[in-house]
Design a protein around this motif. Sequence first.
Motif, PDB file in Angstrom:
ATOM      1  N   LEU A  76      54.475 151.740  30.230  1.00  0.00           N
ATOM      2  CA  LEU A  76      55.215 152.685  29.393  1.00  0.00           C
ATOM      3  C   LEU A  76      54.700 154.109  29.584  1.00  0.00           C
ATOM      4  CD1 LEU A  76      55.528 150.567  26.127  1.00  0.00           C
ATOM      5  CD2 LEU A  76      57.407 151.295  27.605  1.00  0.00           C
ATOM      6  N   SER A  77      53.384 154.265  29.771  1.00  0.00           N
ATOM      7  CA  SER A  77      52.838 155.599  30.018  1.00  0.00           C
ATOM      8  C   SER A  77      53.403 156.194  31.304  1.00  0.00           C
ATOM      9  CB  SER A  77      51.307 155.526  30.107  1.00  0.00           C
ATOM     10  OG  SER A  77      50.737 155.171  28.865  1.00  0.00           O
ATOM     11  N   GLN A 268      59.929 160.523  23.159  1.00  0.00           N
ATOM     12  CA  GLN A 268      59.429 160.241  21.810  1.00  0.00           C
ATOM     13  C   GLN A 268      59.651 158.786  21.414  1.00  0.00           C
ATOM     14  OE1 GLN A 268      61.511 163.237  19.516  1.00  0.00           O
ATOM     15  NE2 GLN A 268      59.852 164.741  19.759  1.00  0.00           N
ATOM     16  N   LYS A 269      60.768 158.229  21.797  1.00  0.00           N
ATOM     17  CA  LYS A 269      61.038 156.828  21.457  1.00  0.00           C
ATOM     18  C   LYS A 269      60.081 155.895  22.214  1.00  0.00           C
ATOM     19  CE  LYS A 269      65.170 155.199  20.638  1.00  0.00           C
ATOM     20  NZ  LYS A 269      65.151 154.998  19.183  1.00  0.00           N
ATOM     21  N   ILE A 270      59.812 156.230  23.468  1.00  0.00           N
ATOM     22  CA  ILE A 270      58.854 155.424  24.224  1.00  0.00           C
ATOM     23  C   ILE A 270      57.464 155.565  23.610  1.00  0.00           C
ATOM     24  CG2 ILE A 270      57.763 155.045  26.468  1.00  0.00           C
ATOM     25  CD1 ILE A 270      60.330 156.125  27.748  1.00  0.00           C
ATOM     26  N   ASP A 271      57.122 156.784  23.199  1.00  0.00           N
ATOM     27  CA  ASP A 271      55.816 157.017  22.581  1.00  0.00           C
ATOM     28  C   ASP A 271      55.683 156.222  21.286  1.00  0.00           C
ATOM     29  OD1 ASP A 271      53.293 158.597  22.671  1.00  0.00           O
ATOM     30  OD2 ASP A 271      54.034 159.327  20.749  1.00  0.00           O
ATOM     31  N   LEU A 277      52.795 149.177  19.641  1.00  0.00           N
ATOM     32  CA  LEU A 277      52.100 148.126  20.368  1.00  0.00           C
ATOM     33  C   LEU A 277      50.586 148.316  20.300  1.00  0.00           C
ATOM     34  CD1 LEU A 277      54.374 147.775  23.533  1.00  0.00           C
ATOM     35  CD2 LEU A 277      54.286 146.275  21.540  1.00  0.00           C
ATOM     36  N   GLN A 278      50.138 149.557  20.412  1.00  0.00           N
ATOM     37  CA  GLN A 278      48.703 149.822  20.352  1.00  0.00           C
ATOM     38  C   GLN A 278      48.111 149.477  18.993  1.00  0.00           C
ATOM     39  OE1 GLN A 278      48.881 153.968  21.633  1.00  0.00           O
ATOM     40  NE2 GLN A 278      47.712 153.459  23.473  1.00  0.00           N
ATOM     41  N   ALA A 279      48.941 149.518  17.949  1.00  0.00           N
ATOM     42  CA  ALA A 279      48.467 149.248  16.600  1.00  0.00           C
ATOM     43  C   ALA A 279      48.362 147.764  16.282  1.00  0.00           C
ATOM     44  CB  ALA A 279      49.388 149.928  15.584  1.00  0.00           C
ATOM     45  N   LEU A 280      48.816 146.903  17.194  1.00  0.00           N
ATOM     46  CA  LEU A 280      48.791 145.474  16.926  1.00  0.00           C
ATOM     47  C   LEU A 280      47.356 144.984  16.739  1.00  0.00           C
ATOM     48  CD1 LEU A 280      51.460 144.337  19.530  1.00  0.00           C
ATOM     49  CD2 LEU A 280      51.700 144.294  17.037  1.00  0.00           C
ATOM     50  N   LYS A 281      47.176 144.141  15.737  1.00  0.00           N
ATOM     51  CA  LYS A 281      45.846 143.635  15.408  1.00  0.00           C
ATOM     52  C   LYS A 281      45.202 142.904  16.574  1.00  0.00           C
ATOM     53  CE  LYS A 281      45.342 141.769  11.364  1.00  0.00           C
ATOM     54  NZ  LYS A 281      45.366 140.804  10.227  1.00  0.00           N
TER      55      LYS A 281
END
Length: 285
Positions: A76-77, A268-271, A277-281
Amino acid sequence: MTRWLHHLSLLLSLCLALTACNRVDLAYRNLDMLIPWTLDDYLDMNSQQKDWLDERLKQHLSWHCSTQLPGYLDWLSGLQQMIASNEVSEDALQRRTLEARQAIAQTARQITPSAVELLQGMSDQQVKGMNQVFAKDLREHRDKYLKPPLAQQIRQRGERMDKRLSDWLGPLNPAQKERVTAWSTALGEQNQQWIANRAHWQAQFSAAMAQRQSTDFAPRIEALLVDRESLWTPAYRQAFSDTEAQARSLLVDLMDQSSANQRQRLVQKIDKLRSNLQALKCLRT
């Protein structure tokens, strides 16, 4: 459950790849979305089978989050950078699509042994019900996508693409709308080959299920779920190649015609997706 089996074949382009990636986030809120084949759509599982599958899904989810999700974030990046720098080309889209396919295939291959074990335990009655659902599925798809006159098929295909694109870019400008119409027109009777290949796949799956206790059942299922392209009809293989090329050309032209606001919205939507996803536990344990 999930309709991933259908969506995998749509990873032809940036737009459709993004549509699928959006479901990655849903996968971690609904475990069954991770499975890259359709189960509940076609199989009437009993409570014991469902409980067994839920436990397997938790294991697959843990594997996926720890080994695959970091690569998705990098993907995604790269996509963000390509859009932000306005460097969307056919070659770049082709590379990104190949990367997405490889990631999906790796997940499918990892999960397929669970599918084999589950499918081998299906009763004759369950398999009979599956075949009935297959038949209904084909009738519905033929009614929806083949019965309308060709002109209507083309118009509806364009409308579906317009909606997908607008979700990511915002409203399309007149030049973009015209390009979408030209894309849909160029695909012509593509629905015919798509549904014929769908019927071909379902027939092969039914044949494999009829011999689910045979020694070659596992490799047959792996081919059907992971290496589907090897089983495509020649006509569909050519149609798919043509469709993929048309999709890349469409998206390159749409980005060339895009405004700064549209590109900013897309980035912005991709971000936002990356942040979710990065916030997933599971990534923080």
